[in-house]
Design a protein around this motif. Structure first.
Motif, PDB file in Angstrom:
ATOM      1  N   GLY A 147      10.688  -1.095 -24.873  1.00 11.25           N
ATOM      2  CA  GLY A 147      10.804   0.360 -24.826  1.00 11.25           C
ATOM      3  C   GLY A 147       9.579   0.986 -24.189  1.00 11.25           C
ATOM      4  N   THR A 148       8.995   1.979 -24.845  1.00  9.28           N
ATOM      5  CA  THR A 148       7.808   2.639 -24.313  1.00  9.28           C
ATOM      6  C   THR A 148       6.520   1.923 -24.690  1.00  9.28           C
ATOM      7  OG1 THR A 148       7.772   4.146 -26.216  1.00  9.28           O
ATOM      8  CG2 THR A 148       8.897   4.907 -24.219  1.00  9.28           C
ATOM      9  N   GLY A 149       6.626   0.728 -25.269  1.00 12.18           N
ATOM     10  CA  GLY A 149       5.460  -0.125 -25.503  1.00 12.18           C
ATOM     11  C   GLY A 149       4.770   0.074 -26.833  1.00 12.18           C
ATOM     12  N   GLY A 150       5.440   0.660 -27.807  1.00  8.44           N
ATOM     13  CA  GLY A 150       4.802   0.979 -29.085  1.00  8.44           C
ATOM     14  C   GLY A 150       4.187  -0.211 -29.796  1.00  8.44           C
ATOM     15  N   PHE A 151       4.915  -1.331 -29.848  1.00 14.09           N
ATOM     16  CA  PHE A 151       4.394  -2.504 -30.561  1.00 14.09           C
ATOM     17  C   PHE A 151       3.157  -3.064 -29.860  1.00 14.09           C
ATOM     18  CE2 PHE A 151       8.708  -2.560 -32.359  1.00 14.09           C
ATOM     19  CZ  PHE A 151       8.417  -2.811 -33.687  1.00 14.09           C
TER      20      PHE A 151
ATOM     21  N   ARG B 172       8.178   1.840 -16.876  1.00  9.46           N
ATOM     22  CA  ARG B 172       7.019   2.510 -16.278  1.00  9.46           C
ATOM     23  C   ARG B 172       6.292   3.371 -17.309  1.00  9.46           C
ATOM     24  NH1 ARG B 172      10.910   5.418 -12.885  1.00  9.46           N
ATOM     25  NH2 ARG B 172      10.251   4.034 -11.200  1.00  9.46           N
ATOM     26  N   LEU B 173       7.037   3.951 -18.268  1.00 10.07           N
ATOM     27  CA  LEU B 173       6.387   4.692 -19.341  1.00 10.07           C
ATOM     28  C   LEU B 173       5.548   3.759 -20.202  1.00 10.07           C
ATOM     29  CD1 LEU B 173       9.285   7.067 -20.510  1.00 10.07           C
ATOM     30  CD2 LEU B 173       7.438   7.571 -18.917  1.00 10.07           C
ATOM     31  N   ALA B 174       6.071   2.560 -20.465  1.00 13.45           N
ATOM     32  CA  ALA B 174       5.324   1.576 -21.251  1.00 13.45           C
ATOM     33  C   ALA B 174       4.057   1.150 -20.518  1.00 13.45           C
ATOM     34  CB  ALA B 174       6.206   0.361 -21.548  1.00 13.45           C
ATOM     35  N   ALA B 175       4.174   0.904 -19.209  1.00 16.21           N
ATOM     36  CA  ALA B 175       3.012   0.487 -18.426  1.00 16.21           C
ATOM     37  C   ALA B 175       1.938   1.572 -18.437  1.00 16.21           C
ATOM     38  CB  ALA B 175       3.433   0.177 -16.990  1.00 16.21           C
ATOM     39  N   MET B 176       2.361   2.830 -18.286  1.00 18.75           N
ATOM     40  CA  MET B 176       1.394   3.924 -18.287  1.00 18.75           C
ATOM     41  C   MET B 176       0.806   4.112 -19.678  1.00 18.75           C
ATOM     42  SD  MET B 176       0.067   5.929 -16.074  1.00 18.75           S
ATOM     43  CE  MET B 176      -1.106   7.270 -16.135  1.00 18.75           C
ATOM     44  N   ASN B 177       1.593   3.889 -20.711  1.00 18.22           N
ATOM     45  CA  ASN B 177       1.112   3.986 -22.082  1.00 18.22           C
ATOM     46  C   ASN B 177      -0.028   2.992 -22.316  1.00 18.22           C
ATOM     47  OD1 ASN B 177       1.189   5.218 -24.568  1.00 18.22           O
ATOM     48  ND2 ASN B 177       3.013   4.171 -25.298  1.00 18.22           N
TER      49      ASN B 177
END
Length: 514
Positions: A200-204, A246-251
């Protein structure tokens, strides 16, 4: 591509409060434009995506100038692309140059490709685009804000966009208090390779990075350990949807995790289609809910092709159309020997027969399935979701079952949460973390009203090896008797939502088959 090497420092309480205040101020400033753009037909998630492109360009431009001031000039952005040129243009000329930048960077390798491939300008009103570039992004020196401020600001933007139900962004956003509790239980180390096959957006990955930097200060690590965290070799995520990737990468980037060279922390693709590229010593995941599996192919031109399919080409224990069961098999296979996993799973994975029973039997025998956290409804953006967190370890082959006891924590009975009136907070899960006893032998655990052990023999004797285990803690029996009519109605509504979601999934599957 030159990398950023900013590192967060330990902060006293006063500085932490100042950082939090700066973060809130920055988020409010960034979000103030969301309402304006929403009126112009740009949803919240598209707004955050456009911010991603512009923030990346601005941060890379600042990095170039920082290197130049130190007498080490080095191109970070490709020749012919720079922030000053973008910010100097107006009207249609600005719009055309911006779209040229998006297209050009999408053809570049590494992080550029991950963030910009298929990128489109969603802000067609040139006046709004100019305000966004010059007044919002351009007037902030992002390199001066520090990792904590800009990283937390970006994460907060993702959180707010997830609450925008119409955009569907919530499906990629796992509650951060839940993730923090899971990570506090499994205790990542600098030697771990941490994998999320549905990131997903990289939360974990993001919060694992936060935990490592807090518990293992950078100055205490050797160069290899430090580089694994800063440059991302310790993390690997797979995400099916490129826009979310891309949101995960930027996060990760805004939180100080920057890949070196052409390496990618976030891989775009379907984790279920092929053998994993990276073996994990720790898996943290919340796989997507839904019954039907589908192969999705994303071409270099950004076009998507879908084809219904059963994942029969993988070395799974059993073939099934159930996506969650396939993810559970995939996670079990990608773990190294002695690897750990903490995975969010819906209730049907615990009780479904057929393939579900086969997988549970194999998992209990070949892995140490030691802890199950039963979650209440009202904590996910998808309404009525009944989910759990399953903790298990991979072990070497053995004739005897590795699972001896499954400890089940009932966080469901008597608990009611909502996303706005009573959101889940980290402190709500502290009793579970205390019962889990992170880092201590599990034979020292103590049974409580909410935390009970079930032996391997008890589990396999249950019909279909059903792990959907419930009981009524004594303290909650009295509380249940005192529930208000409103609380009872809310509980019934949540059960109905969950049932309707399951019925809808079955209808969709039958429709697809027909």
């Amino acid at each position: 591509m030159t990398t950023l090497t900013e590192e967060p420092a330990e902060m006293p309480d006063t500085e932490s409060r100042e950082t939090a205040a700066l973060t809130r101020s920055l988020v409010d400033k960034l979000w103030s434009y969301c309402d304006v753009l929403r009126d112009a037909g740009v949803p919240a998630i598209d707004y955050v995506e456009q911010l991603t492109y512009l923030l990346f360009l601005k941060m890379m431009d600042e990095q170039e100038k920082k290197l130049a001031r130190k007498g080490k000039p080095n191109r970070v952005l490709p020749v012919g692309i720079d922030w000053d040129t973008l910010a100097s243009k107006k009207g249609e000329e600005l719009k055309k140059y911006y779209e040229h930048v998006l297209e050009d960077l999408g053809k570049r390798p590494g992080t550029f490709k991950l963030i910009f491939l298929g990128a489109q300008n969603k802000i067609q009103a040139t006046g709004l685009l100019e305000r966004l570039i010059k007044d919002l992004i351009g007037k902030t020196q992002w390199s001066k804000e520090g990792v904590d401020v800009k990283g937390d600001a970006y994460e907060e933007l993702l959180s707010r966009s997830a609450s925008d139900v119409k955009s569907g962004a919530g499906q990629y956003f796992t509650p951060r208090p839940l993730i923090r509790a899971m990570i506090d239980c499994v205790q990542p180390t600098p030697e771990d390779t941490i994998v999320d096959p549905a990131c997903g957006t990289g939360g974990f990955l993001l919060l694992a990075n936060e935990y490592l930097r807090r518990e293992y200060p950078m100055e205490s690590l050797n160069p290899d350990q430090r580089n694994r965290i800063i440059h991302g070799q310790a993390f690997h995520g797979v995400e099916l949807v490129r826009g979310t990737a891309r949101l995960a990468a930027m996060n990760m980037l805004t939180h100080g995790v920057v890949p070196s060279g052409n390496e990618e922390i976030i891989e775009v693709g379907d984790a279920l289609l092929s053998e994993p590229k990276v073996r994990a010593s720790l898996v943290l995941a919340n796989p997507p809910f839904g019954q039907k599996s589908a192969i999705t192919v994303l071409g270099e031109d950004g076009k998507v092709v879908k084809d219904e399919a059963v994942y029969s080409g993988r070395d799974f224990w059993v073939t099934t159309k159930n996506k969650q069961l396939n993810f559970l098999q995939h996670i079990a296979k990608l773990m190294k020997i002695d690897g750990r996993a903490a995975v969010v799973l819906p209730d049907n994975v615990l009780f479904e027969g057929g393939a579900g029973e086969t997988i549970r039997r194999r998992l209990l025998k070949e892995y140490d399935v030691h802890t199950l956290l039963r979650l209440p409804t009202g904590i996910f953006y998808a309404g009525g979701v009944k989910a759990n967190v399953l903790f298990f370890d991979r072990k070497r082959p053995s004739e005897t079952p590795w699972t001896s006891k499954l400890w089940v924590y009932d966080f469901r009975t008597g608990e009611n949460f909502t996303l706005k009136q009573r959101p889940l907070r980290r402190e709500h899960l502290q009793d579970f973390v205390d019962c889990y006893m992170p880092g201590k032998p599990r034979d020292e655990r103590t049974q409580t009203e909410r935390f009970k052990p079930f032996s391997y023999e008890e589990l396999v004797e249950r019909e279909k090896v059903n792990l959907d285990i419930t009981w009524s803690p004594a303290s909650d029996e009295n509380a249940t008797a005192q529930l208000s009519a409103q609380e009872i109605a809310r509980s019934i509504a949540q059960d109905l939502q969950s049932a309707l979601a399951q019925i809808e999934a079955v209808i969709n599957e039958l429709s697809a088959d027909n």
